[in-house]
Write an enzyme that holds these catalytic residues in place. Structure first.
Site, short mmCIF file in Angstrom:
data_model
loop_
_atom_site.label_atom_id
_atom_site.label_comp_id
_atom_site.label_asym_id
_atom_site.label_seq_id
_atom_site.Cartn_x
_atom_site.Cartn_y
_atom_site.Cartn_z
N ASP A 1 84.48 127.48 -20.77
CA ASP A 1 84.39 127.39 -22.23
C ASP A 1 85.16 126.16 -22.67
OD1 ASP A 1 84.03 127.81 -24.89
OD2 ASP A 1 85.03 129.75 -24.98
N VAL A 2 84.46 125.02 -22.64
CA VAL A 2 85.09 123.73 -22.92
C VAL A 2 84.57 123.09 -24.20
CG1 VAL A 2 85.63 123.29 -20.50
CG2 VAL A 2 83.42 122.56 -21.40
N LYS A 3 83.44 123.57 -24.70
CA LYS A 3 82.84 123.11 -25.96
C LYS A 3 82.81 121.59 -26.07
CE LYS A 3 83.91 127.33 -28.55
NZ LYS A 3 84.71 128.05 -27.55
N ARG A 4 82.31 120.95 -25.04
CA ARG A 4 82.23 119.50 -25.03
C ARG A 4 81.08 119.02 -25.91
NH1 ARG A 4 86.95 120.03 -23.38
NH2 ARG A 4 87.58 119.40 -21.28
#
Length: 287
Positions: free
Chosen positions: A95-98
């Site tokens: 869950d890095v939401k890049r």
């Protein structure tokens, strides 16, 4: 096996719960931290959760911020947890939401789909445009990886942008979803879903059925249940016959042991208990 087929099978076999390993040091009892490095304390706590829940959940989601906040030691725990999941043939979401320009997105894809931080899925933010998402496609086209793109999120500020009218009451988040769906449609697997999934919060009762129908061949990552108190019927309506979606619960699972006198000695037991309760609460809407 194709990663989406594998996720679909895991949901069928083990249920739709996604265990969020958003592991704050504040959640970890003293006995896990005494005479241990931050890396070991976080990893041993995560391992306790994983070892007791792997057969009652479909996948694990690691929110990288909780690891980055602890510097190099935290990122070592992040790496070690991902490696442990892979060794156990368990599925993972980074869950890095890049979300960045194409050249940078290409490096993010390499960082989180290979090497030390390799995961099966990553979360992406679409608001710099489709060229921030398309570089991930080369990893998805062979069936080995997947993404979940932010669509209709469960946070309070989601309405600041996601629900803005684009044209004739057509919301911005539908514009995002329609573009991602075009990519997804190229790679539909045997299970009926593709590798481009979307994040859809379960806190909007008036929208869930419409969203599910519009994006019927896309897997949903569903936040908002557990600590955010989303309605179980909303969650149920975001799935297709209790599949096609994974329901994330982080704090409610990780901290469940705190609700019991013997909790510190049975952290994994109470995490497992909450996973099963979550699955049963949502599944009860089927009747």
């Amino acid at each position: 096996m194709n990663i989406i087929n594998k996720l679909y099978e895991r949901v069928s076999e083990r249920g739709f719960v996604c265990v969020g390993l958003d592991t704050s040091l504040d959640y970890i009892p003293k006995k896990y931290k005494e005479n241990k490095s931050i890396e070991d304390a976080i990893f041993q706590f995560n391992k306790e959760i994983i070892d007791n829940t792997y057969d009652v959940c479909a996948i694990y989601k690691l929110q990288i911020a909780y690891y980055e906040a602890n510097g190099i030691e935290g990122l070592k725990a992040y790496r070690k947890t991902l490696k442990y999941l892979k060794e156990k043939d368990l599925l993972s979401i980074a869950d890095v939401k890049r979300g960045d320009i194409s050249a940078t997105a290409k490096e993010y894809a390499k960082a989180h789909f290979s090497g030390d931080f390799e995961a099966d899925f990553v979360t992406l933010s679409p608001y710099m445009g489709m060229d921030s998402i398309e570089p991930f496609e080369e990893y998805l086209s062979n069936g080995e990886k997947g993404v979940f793109v932010l669509l209709r999120t469960s946070n309070k500020g989601a309405n600041d942008f996601e629900t803005l009218n684009v044209d004739n009451d057509h919301k911005l988040f539908y514009e995002v979803g329609d573009k991602v769906k075009k990519l997804n449609d190229k790679y539909i697997s045997d299970c009926g879903y593709g590798p481009f999934g979307v994040v859809v919060g379960a806190t909007y009762s008036e929208e869930v059925k419409k969203i599910r129908k519009r994006y019927n061949n896309m897997f949903f990552l569903i936040p908002g249940y557990g600590a955010q108190k989303a309605d179980s019927l909303n969650v149920f309506n975001l799935m297709n016959d209790l599949n096609g979606g994974i329901v994330n619960s982080s704090r409610a699972i990780l901290k469940n042991y705190m609700n019991f006198k013997d909790g510190e000695n049975k952290i994994g037991f109470y995490a497992r208990k909450k996973c099963i309760e979550t699955r049963e609460e949502i599944s009860s809407n089927e009747n």
